[in-house]
Design an enzyme around this catalytic site. Sequence first.
Site, short mmCIF file in Angstrom:
data_model
loop_
_atom_site.label_atom_id
_atom_site.label_comp_id
_atom_site.label_asym_id
_atom_site.label_seq_id
_atom_site.Cartn_x
_atom_site.Cartn_y
_atom_site.Cartn_z
CG ASP A 58 -1.82 1.37 1.35
OD1 ASP A 58 -2.87 1.14 0.75
OD2 ASP A 58 -1.50 2.19 2.00
CE1 TYR A 63 0.26 7.63 3.15
CE2 TYR A 63 0.33 5.68 2.22
CZ TYR A 63 -0.36 6.34 2.90
OH TYR A 63 -1.74 6.06 3.30
CE LYS A 93 -3.92 4.71 1.28
NZ LYS A 93 -2.68 4.13 1.04
CG HIS A 126 -4.85 9.59 0.69
ND1 HIS A 126 -3.71 9.57 0.37
CD2 HIS A 126 -4.90 9.21 1.87
CE1 HIS A 126 -2.96 9.30 1.70
NE2 HIS A 126 -3.80 9.13 2.57
#
Length: 328
Positions: A58, A63, A93, A126
């Site tokens: 994921d 990120y 996302k 997200h």
Amino acid sequence: MDQGSEMGSISIPDVPLKSSNRRMPVLGLGTAASPFSGSETTKLAILEAMKLGYRHFDTATLYQTEQPLGDAIAEALSTGIIKSRDELFIASKLWCSDAHRELVVPALQKSLENLQLEYIDLYVIHWPVSSKPGSYEFPIKKEDFLPMDFKSVWEAMEECQNLGYTKAIGVSNFSCKKLGDILATAKIPPAANQVEMNPLWQQNKLREFCKAKDIQLAAYAPLGARGTIWGSNRVMECEVLKEIAEVKGKTVAQVCLRWAYEQGVCVVVKSFNKERMKENLDIFNWELTDEETKKINDIPQSRGCLGEDYISANGPIKTIEELWDGET
């Protein structure tokens, strides 16, 4: 649930995702470090996870781990750790600043470029808000928040799937009401909803809603996201969970993950420590008793992640309750 990826004598079950031909392994490795960053350490941890048997990874634009994940996949293929990209389940996302009709497809194309992939398995919105285009910040500045046009953004998500850039589409941090807004006009319904869920925030109402609508629920922060700016130690320090773990000869983390698995929920757990990654896989060959499950179900409930200030740098401009329309 069928048996999927194998890790030695342990198999990781997987579940089918509606409106796609993909199956999601019920345990995945999260890559959101605090603070957000991608590095050689991230890549090496992902490679170690693959060796242990993880196949579900994921990531997200926010990120900054798409590139190291892509590098890890390329190295795993070249060295034979995995035989085919099809063995993997990769989820990413759409960040709030790209949650605009005309920016969704280009955002996924950029993620695919970072990941060095032709497609991903799941692409999710997200958060159920938009923000000023061009900024990838967390927290988001108060003045940059914008209301999301759910209909047009979801149409663009559907286009991503129709173009073959992703095998399935979904959402994250969506309440029952906001899921209903999507479902009202969707040609392709959300395959999954990734939300905070753990024994201290069990999401009972949302779980029932998603089950009724064939939306697979996936849990982030299943251990409370200890050590991050958005998490806390509450879950890992819970006395009820400690007592159950001691009786079972398991860790508190294993009890939390097993509990989520028994609820029919997929779990994304972040650890770059080899031993903990290995421990987190050891949840499939034992069960919680009815009494232990009841003790967990009776734990007082309160949301742990992100506190009351949502994701704003100038908060509180939106509390979690406002974002979720007062729903749980």
